[in-house]
Scaffold this motif. Structure first.
Motif, PDB file in Angstrom:
ATOM      1  N   ALA A   1      11.105   8.552   8.371  1.00  0.00           N
ATOM      2  CA  ALA A   1      11.027   9.707   7.478  1.00  0.00           C
ATOM      3  C   ALA A   1      10.274   9.321   6.225  1.00  0.00           C
ATOM      4  N   GLY A   2       9.723  10.333   5.580  1.00  0.00           N
ATOM      5  CA  GLY A   2       9.004  10.084   4.338  1.00  0.00           C
ATOM      6  C   GLY A   2       8.257  11.312   3.885  1.00  0.00           C
ATOM      7  N   ARG A   3       7.237  11.067   3.073  1.00  0.00           N
ATOM      8  CA  ARG A   3       6.448  12.161   2.519  1.00  0.00           C
ATOM      9  C   ARG A   3       4.992  11.736   2.460  1.00  0.00           C
ATOM     10  N   VAL A   4       4.114  12.667   2.753  1.00  0.00           N
ATOM     11  CA  VAL A   4       2.677  12.431   2.643  1.00  0.00           C
ATOM     12  C   VAL A   4       2.087  13.452   1.664  1.00  0.00           C
ATOM     13  N   THR A   5       1.024  13.044   0.991  1.00  0.00           N
ATOM     14  CA  THR A   5       0.305  13.957   0.104  1.00  0.00           C
ATOM     15  C   THR A   5      -1.175  13.908   0.443  1.00  0.00           C
ATOM     16  N   HIS A   6      -1.856  15.014   0.212  1.00  0.00           N
ATOM     17  CA  HIS A   6      -3.288  15.154   0.483  1.00  0.00           C
ATOM     18  C   HIS A   6      -3.614  14.752   1.919  1.00  0.00           C
ATOM     19  N   THR A   7      -2.797  15.219   2.859  1.00  0.00           N
ATOM     20  CA  THR A   7      -2.930  14.837   4.268  1.00  0.00           C
ATOM     21  C   THR A   7      -3.088  16.076   5.135  1.00  0.00           C
TER      22      THR A   7
ATOM     23  N   GLY B   1      -7.283  10.481  -2.329  1.00  0.00           N
ATOM     24  CA  GLY B   1      -7.167  10.355  -0.876  1.00  0.00           C
ATOM     25  C   GLY B   1      -5.744  10.572  -0.379  1.00  0.00           C
ATOM     26  N   PRO B   2      -5.511  10.390   0.920  1.00  0.00           N
ATOM     27  CA  PRO B   2      -4.170  10.608   1.479  1.00  0.00           C
ATOM     28  C   PRO B   2      -3.202   9.496   1.063  1.00  0.00           C
ATOM     29  N   ARG B   3      -1.947   9.864   0.911  1.00  0.00           N
ATOM     30  CA  ARG B   3      -0.906   8.915   0.514  1.00  0.00           C
ATOM     31  C   ARG B   3       0.278   9.018   1.466  1.00  0.00           C
ATOM     32  N   ILE B   4       0.924   7.880   1.770  1.00  0.00           N
ATOM     33  CA  ILE B   4       2.111   7.831   2.636  1.00  0.00           C
ATOM     34  C   ILE B   4       3.232   7.147   1.869  1.00  0.00           C
ATOM     35  N   GLU B   5       4.397   7.782   1.841  1.00  0.00           N
ATOM     36  CA  GLU B   5       5.599   7.182   1.267  1.00  0.00           C
ATOM     37  C   GLU B   5       6.675   7.189   2.344  1.00  0.00           C
ATOM     38  N   LEU B   6       7.117   6.020   2.784  1.00  0.00           N
ATOM     39  CA  LEU B   6       8.157   5.919   3.804  1.00  0.00           C
ATOM     40  C   LEU B   6       9.508   5.684   3.144  1.00  0.00           C
ATOM     41  N   ALA B   7      10.530   6.333   3.674  1.00  0.00           N
ATOM     42  CA  ALA B   7      11.874   6.219   3.116  1.00  0.00           C
ATOM     43  C   ALA B   7      12.702   5.258   3.956  1.00  0.00           C
ATOM     44  N   GLY B   8      13.121   4.150   3.373  1.00  0.00           N
ATOM     45  CA  GLY B   8      14.091   3.267   3.996  1.00  0.00           C
ATOM     46  C   GLY B   8      13.575   2.263   5.004  1.00  0.00           C
ATOM     47  N   LEU B   9      12.295   2.227   5.310  1.00  0.00           N
ATOM     48  CA  LEU B   9      11.787   1.246   6.274  1.00  0.00           C
ATOM     49  C   LEU B   9      10.872   0.261   5.564  1.00  0.00           C
ATOM     50  N   GLU B  10      11.080  -1.008   5.864  1.00  0.00           N
ATOM     51  CA  GLU B  10      10.232  -2.062   5.332  1.00  0.00           C
ATOM     52  C   GLU B  10       9.810  -2.979   6.470  1.00  0.00           C
TER      53      GLU B  10
ATOM     54  N   ARG C   1      -8.612  15.947   4.671  1.00  0.00           N
ATOM     55  CA  ARG C   1      -9.594  16.900   5.181  1.00  0.00           C
ATOM     56  C   ARG C   1     -11.019  16.387   5.074  1.00  0.00           C
ATOM     57  N   TYR C   2     -11.234  15.281   4.367  1.00  0.00           N
ATOM     58  CA  TYR C   2     -12.557  14.683   4.255  1.00  0.00           C
ATOM     59  C   TYR C   2     -12.757  13.568   5.275  1.00  0.00           C
ATOM     60  N   GLY C   3     -11.752  13.330   6.137  1.00  0.00           N
ATOM     61  CA  GLY C   3     -11.855  12.328   7.189  1.00  0.00           C
ATOM     62  C   GLY C   3     -11.442  10.927   6.772  1.00  0.00           C
ATOM     63  N   ARG C   4     -10.954  10.759   5.560  1.00  0.00           N
ATOM     64  CA  ARG C   4     -10.514   9.438   5.123  1.00  0.00           C
ATOM     65  C   ARG C   4      -9.122   9.161   5.660  1.00  0.00           C
ATOM     66  N   VAL C   5      -8.893   7.916   6.063  1.00  0.00           N
ATOM     67  CA  VAL C   5      -7.638   7.527   6.709  1.00  0.00           C
ATOM     68  C   VAL C   5      -6.960   6.441   5.890  1.00  0.00           C
ATOM     69  N   THR C   6      -5.643   6.581   5.750  1.00  0.00           N
ATOM     70  CA  THR C   6      -4.826   5.500   5.210  1.00  0.00           C
ATOM     71  C   THR C   6      -3.688   5.266   6.185  1.00  0.00           C
ATOM     72  N   ASP C   7      -3.241   4.036   6.308  1.00  0.00           N
ATOM     73  CA  ASP C   7      -2.175   3.756   7.266  1.00  0.00           C
ATOM     74  C   ASP C   7      -1.190   2.745   6.694  1.00  0.00           C
ATOM     75  N   LYS C   8       0.004   2.788   7.244  1.00  0.00           N
ATOM     76  CA  LYS C   8       1.041   1.811   6.930  1.00  0.00           C
ATOM     77  C   LYS C   8       1.518   1.234   8.247  1.00  0.00           C
ATOM     78  N   ARG C   9       1.610  -0.081   8.272  1.00  0.00           N
ATOM     79  CA  ARG C   9       2.040  -0.788   9.479  1.00  0.00           C
ATOM     80  C   ARG C   9       3.361  -1.493   9.165  1.00  0.00           C
ATOM     81  N   ILE C  10       4.354  -1.222   9.999  1.00  0.00           N
ATOM     82  CA  ILE C  10       5.678  -1.797   9.789  1.00  0.00           C
ATOM     83  C   ILE C  10       6.080  -2.558  11.041  1.00  0.00           C
ATOM     84  N   GLU C  11       6.544  -3.788  10.856  1.00  0.00           N
ATOM     85  CA  GLU C  11       6.984  -4.620  11.969  1.00  0.00           C
ATOM     86  C   GLU C  11       8.513  -4.606  11.995  1.00  0.00           C
ATOM     87  N   LEU C  12       9.077  -4.206  13.128  1.00  0.00           N
ATOM     88  CA  LEU C  12      10.521  -4.093  13.303  1.00  0.00           C
ATOM     89  C   LEU C  12      10.961  -4.957  14.467  1.00  0.00           C
TER      90      LEU C  12
END
Length: 146
Positions: free
Chosen positions: A55-61, A33-42, A99-110
């Motif tokens: 900023a970051g990188r996504v795969t299979h998105t 499935g889709p993957r999200i990698e965020l750079a420098g934010l927590e 492309r198969y409609g599957r969603v992944t998300d990352k939620r960051i509180e700042l």
């Protein structure tokens, strides 16, 4: 005749291995499935700067969105977006859809911490006051405070 049978078996086995390898490679994106990698934010990050770069990188998105606004990515899947934070608590949501409609998300509180500006108290302290009074005997007193 024996050599011919051996060559045919090798070619058939090689063909099956190529087809199986390609199928696994194609199916792998569906498996993970889709993957999200965020750079420098927590989550829990606090800053005094209103502008941040996500900023970051996504795969299979196929579609990437940050706070429901579609964001473009490079061919390798890298992305970078500047955002303006509101004063106080902010929620940043990054969603990736494959492309198969599957969603992944990352939620960051700042949290945006606005530094205290002393200029407003200085303006109050430098304002002037003029008081005048008079007595029954005709004397006048004037007090000027700067």
């Amino acid at each position: 005749m024996e050599v011919r049978k051996i060559l045919i078996r090798i070619l058939v086995g090689l063909g099956i291995a190529i087809i199986a390898g390609y199928s696994l490679h194609t199916f792998w994106g569906f498996l993970i499935g889709p993957r999200i990698e965020l750079a420098g934010l927590e989550s829990g990050y606090s800053t005094t700067t209103a502008f941040i770069v996500v900023a970051g990188r996504v795969t299979h998105t196929q579609v990437l969105s940050i706070n429901d606004a579609t964001t473009s990515t490079s061919l390798e899947g890298y992305f970078s977006e500047s955002l303006l934070l509101a004063e106080g608590y902010n929620i940043l949501e990054v969603k990736a859809t494959d492309r198969y409609g599957r969603v992944t998300d990352k939620r960051i509180e700042l949290t945006l911490i606005v530094p205290y500006h002393a200029s407003s108290t200085l303006e109050t302290a430098t304002s002037s006051m003029h008081i005048a009074s008079s007595t029954n005997e005709g004397a006048t007193t004037t007090l000027l405070i700067n």
